[in-house]
Scaffold this motif. Structure first.
Motif, PDB file in Angstrom:
ATOM      1  N   ALA A 168       5.645  -3.840 -11.170  1.00  0.00           N
ATOM      2  CA  ALA A 168       4.874  -3.589 -12.399  1.00  0.00           C
ATOM      3  C   ALA A 168       3.847  -2.483 -12.171  1.00  0.00           C
ATOM      4  CB  ALA A 168       4.191  -4.876 -12.859  1.00  0.00           C
ATOM      5  N   ILE A 169       3.214  -2.484 -10.998  1.00  0.00           N
ATOM      6  CA  ILE A 169       2.198  -1.467 -10.707  1.00  0.00           C
ATOM      7  C   ILE A 169       2.854  -0.104 -10.502  1.00  0.00           C
ATOM      8  CG2 ILE A 169       0.500  -0.752  -8.957  1.00  0.00           C
ATOM      9  CD1 ILE A 169      -0.338  -3.767  -8.835  1.00  0.00           C
ATOM     10  N   ALA A 170       3.996  -0.075  -9.797  1.00  0.00           N
ATOM     11  CA  ALA A 170       4.705   1.203  -9.619  1.00  0.00           C
ATOM     12  C   ALA A 170       5.137   1.762 -10.975  1.00  0.00           C
ATOM     13  CB  ALA A 170       5.919   1.008  -8.707  1.00  0.00           C
ATOM     14  N   SER A 171       5.589   0.879 -11.851  1.00  0.00           N
ATOM     15  CA  SER A 171       6.023   1.320 -13.173  1.00  0.00           C
ATOM     16  C   SER A 171       4.844   1.857 -13.986  1.00  0.00           C
ATOM     17  CB  SER A 171       6.682   0.138 -13.894  1.00  0.00           C
ATOM     18  OG  SER A 171       7.107   0.519 -15.178  1.00  0.00           O
ATOM     19  N   ALA A 172       3.699   1.182 -13.873  1.00  0.00           N
ATOM     20  CA  ALA A 172       2.502   1.649 -14.585  1.00  0.00           C
ATOM     21  C   ALA A 172       2.054   3.012 -14.065  1.00  0.00           C
ATOM     22  CB  ALA A 172       1.379   0.625 -14.440  1.00  0.00           C
ATOM     23  N   ALA A 173       2.217   3.221 -12.753  1.00  0.00           N
ATOM     24  CA  ALA A 173       1.861   4.527 -12.182  1.00  0.00           C
ATOM     25  C   ALA A 173       2.715   5.627 -12.803  1.00  0.00           C
ATOM     26  CB  ALA A 173       2.026   4.503 -10.665  1.00  0.00           C
ATOM     27  N   PHE A 192       0.804  -1.231   0.000  1.00  0.00           N
ATOM     28  CA  PHE A 192       0.000   0.000   0.000  1.00  0.00           C
ATOM     29  C   PHE A 192       0.835   1.279   0.000  1.00  0.00           C
ATOM     30  CE2 PHE A 192       0.376  -1.361   4.435  1.00  0.00           C
ATOM     31  CZ  PHE A 192       0.783  -0.203   5.074  1.00  0.00           C
ATOM     32  N   LEU A 193       2.159   1.162   0.080  1.00  0.00           N
ATOM     33  CA  LEU A 193       3.026   2.345   0.004  1.00  0.00           C
ATOM     34  C   LEU A 193       4.327   1.931  -0.671  1.00  0.00           C
ATOM     35  CD1 LEU A 193       3.477   5.324   0.695  1.00  0.00           C
ATOM     36  CD2 LEU A 193       4.480   4.592   2.850  1.00  0.00           C
ATOM     37  N   PRO A 194       4.490   2.244  -1.963  1.00  0.00           N
ATOM     38  CA  PRO A 194       5.575   1.627  -2.751  1.00  0.00           C
ATOM     39  C   PRO A 194       6.917   2.336  -2.604  1.00  0.00           C
ATOM     40  CG  PRO A 194       4.227   2.997  -4.174  1.00  0.00           C
ATOM     41  CD  PRO A 194       3.615   3.090  -2.800  1.00  0.00           C
ATOM     42  N   ARG A 195       7.433   2.366  -1.386  1.00  0.00           N
ATOM     43  CA  ARG A 195       8.712   3.056  -1.176  1.00  0.00           C
ATOM     44  C   ARG A 195       9.863   2.298  -1.832  1.00  0.00           C
ATOM     45  NH1 ARG A 195       8.500   4.023   5.212  1.00  0.00           N
ATOM     46  NH2 ARG A 195       7.429   2.019   5.072  1.00  0.00           N
ATOM     47  N   ALA A 196       9.943   0.972  -1.601  1.00  0.00           N
ATOM     48  CA  ALA A 196      11.044   0.191  -2.183  1.00  0.00           C
ATOM     49  C   ALA A 196      10.897   0.101  -3.704  1.00  0.00           C
ATOM     50  CB  ALA A 196      11.081  -1.203  -1.560  1.00  0.00           C
ATOM     51  N   SER A 197       9.642  -0.076  -4.171  1.00  0.00           N
ATOM     52  CA  SER A 197       9.424  -0.148  -5.629  1.00  0.00           C
ATOM     53  C   SER A 197       9.872   1.145  -6.300  1.00  0.00           C
ATOM     54  CB  SER A 197       7.946  -0.382  -5.949  1.00  0.00           C
ATOM     55  OG  SER A 197       7.563  -1.679  -5.621  1.00  0.00           O
ATOM     56  N   MET A 198       9.510   2.282  -5.704  1.00  0.00           N
ATOM     57  CA  MET A 198       9.887   3.563  -6.309  1.00  0.00           C
ATOM     58  C   MET A 198      11.391   3.798  -6.195  1.00  0.00           C
ATOM     59  SD  MET A 198       7.483   5.147  -7.885  1.00  0.00           S
ATOM     60  CE  MET A 198       5.690   5.011  -8.058  1.00  0.00           C
ATOM     61  N   ALA A 199      12.008   3.292  -5.128  1.00  0.00           N
ATOM     62  CA  ALA A 199      13.468   3.416  -5.024  1.00  0.00           C
ATOM     63  C   ALA A 199      14.137   2.622  -6.146  1.00  0.00           C
ATOM     64  CB  ALA A 199      13.934   2.924  -3.650  1.00  0.00           C
ATOM     65  N   ARG A 200      13.566   1.452  -6.480  1.00  0.00           N
ATOM     66  CA  ARG A 200      14.122   0.678  -7.600  1.00  0.00           C
ATOM     67  C   ARG A 200      13.915   1.416  -8.927  1.00  0.00           C
ATOM     68  NH1 ARG A 200      12.495  -3.718  -4.224  1.00  0.00           N
ATOM     69  NH2 ARG A 200      10.391  -3.824  -5.071  1.00  0.00           N
ATOM     70  N   GLN A 201      12.773   2.092  -9.080  1.00  0.00           N
ATOM     71  CA  GLN A 201      12.537   2.892 -10.287  1.00  0.00           C
ATOM     72  C   GLN A 201      13.575   4.022 -10.396  1.00  0.00           C
ATOM     73  OE1 GLN A 201      10.202   2.333 -12.658  1.00  0.00           O
ATOM     74  NE2 GLN A 201       9.307   0.580 -11.612  1.00  0.00           N
ATOM     75  N   ARG A 202      13.881   4.622  -9.242  1.00  0.00           N
ATOM     76  CA  ARG A 202      14.910   5.673  -9.218  1.00  0.00           C
ATOM     77  C   ARG A 202      16.274   5.098  -9.590  1.00  0.00           C
ATOM     78  NH1 ARG A 202      16.137   6.727  -3.441  1.00  0.00           N
ATOM     79  NH2 ARG A 202      17.152   4.728  -3.848  1.00  0.00           N
TER      80      ARG A 202
END
Lengths: 195, 109
Positions: free
Chosen positions: B40-45, A136-146
């Motif tokens: 995948a969901i973070a990327s779609a966002a 419900f809070l994508p901190r690690a996912s967004m860190a990987r995107q960064r």
């Protein structure tokens, strides 16, 4: 009876949301040889406004909650490429148990904070759980995107806007406070995850 | 932009960009511990953040909560039917009595 029809084949990742419909059509044609028309008497998504109104009416509450509605919705494009932009995350979860006063509930915390978040409000306790904060809070996912170069940076803080039924307080007090914190941190785009 | 699972509530309000994940309330960023789905969901966002060009843009994710029975959780949540209607009414009465008693206790104190 409503039935969700699912293809046997894995659905391909939609890489371009604006082409998503065309890709879905291609997938159905490619794997089935025909377009699968589904007929439904109800929308596939859950109608929470209707459900909650009927649920509280059954409890004897005669004044239904009035949900926010706007005829006009503002829009702002990114001012620079996503790969150069700073993203801020907003959650509706609490950082402490609910009995504390409401003013203490708004917060900005370091994004690497590892203490648990509290999710006491409205969610589906029968179907799932909130033991994994990344759900419900994508901190690690967004860190990987960064780290992959997709976004410029993640704000050093994330922002807490815990669930509140008062639209007036949300608009007049909470939203300006969250915005001010984001401006202090140089946030250029906000991702709010509603629990 | 907003990531969420209550499509009607978010769309009634109206937001610039909405990524809709058709899951039970609680896990709009993906199933617990499923890092692949969450990424995948973070990327779609981020796709939506970057590419939307008008307000009220909704993108629905293709993930399905339970492919073998995706109706059960929908019907079960906040269910009201003949089997529980009387129990819900009693629960509401009990709650109002408890609230009234708490209020009377406060004004006495």
């Amino acid at each position: 009876m409503r039935r969700r029809l699912v293809s046997d084949a894995p659905r391909p990742e939609v890489t371009d949301p604006l082409r998503g419909a065309a890709q879905a059509l291609h997938w159905q044609l490619g794997h089935r040889g025909y377009i699968m028309l589904q007929r439904r008497t109800h929308p596939s998504f859950v109608r929470y406004i209707d459900k909650s109104r009927e649920y509280y009416a059954a409890h004897g509450y005669d004044k239904p909650y009035a949900w926010a509605h706007y005829a006009d919705v503002p829009f702002c494009g990114l001012s620079k490429p996503l790969a150069e932009s700073r993203i801020g995350l907003v959650t509706t979860a609490d950082r402490a148990p609910r009995e504390q006063g409401r003013d203490a509930r708004l917060y900005a915390e370091p994004v690497e904070r590892s203490e648990p978040l509290y999710t006491e409000m409205f969610w589906d306790r029968d179907a799932t759980h909130t033991d994994d904060p990344e759900s419900f809070l994508p901190r690690a996912s967004m860190a990987r995107q960064r780290d992959a170069g997709r976004i410029g940076s993640l704000s050093p803080r994330f922002y807490g806007l815990p669930t509140d039924y008062s639209q007036r307080r949300t608009l007049e007090h909470d939203a300006p406070r969250i915005e001010a914190w984001m401006r202090e941190d140089g946030v250029e785009a906000a991702v709010l995850v509603a629990l | 932009m907003v990531i969420g699972s209550a499509r009607d509530i978010v769309e009634e309000c109206g937001v610039a960009r909405f990524l809709f994940v058709d899951f039970p309330l609680g896990n709009p960023c993906g199933k617990p511990w499923d890092r692949g789905m969450q990424d995948a969901i973070a990327s779609a966002a981020l796709d939506l953040l970057e590419r939307a060009y008008v307000p009220r843009t909704t993108i629905q994710r293709p993930e399905i909560w339970n492919p073998s029975d995706d109706l059960g959780w929908r019907d079960n949540f906040m269910r009201v039917d003949y089997s529980n209607r009387a129990a819900l009414a009693r629960a509401g009465q009990a709650r109002r009595r408890a609230q009234a008693a708490a209020k009377a206790g406060q004004s006495d104190g």
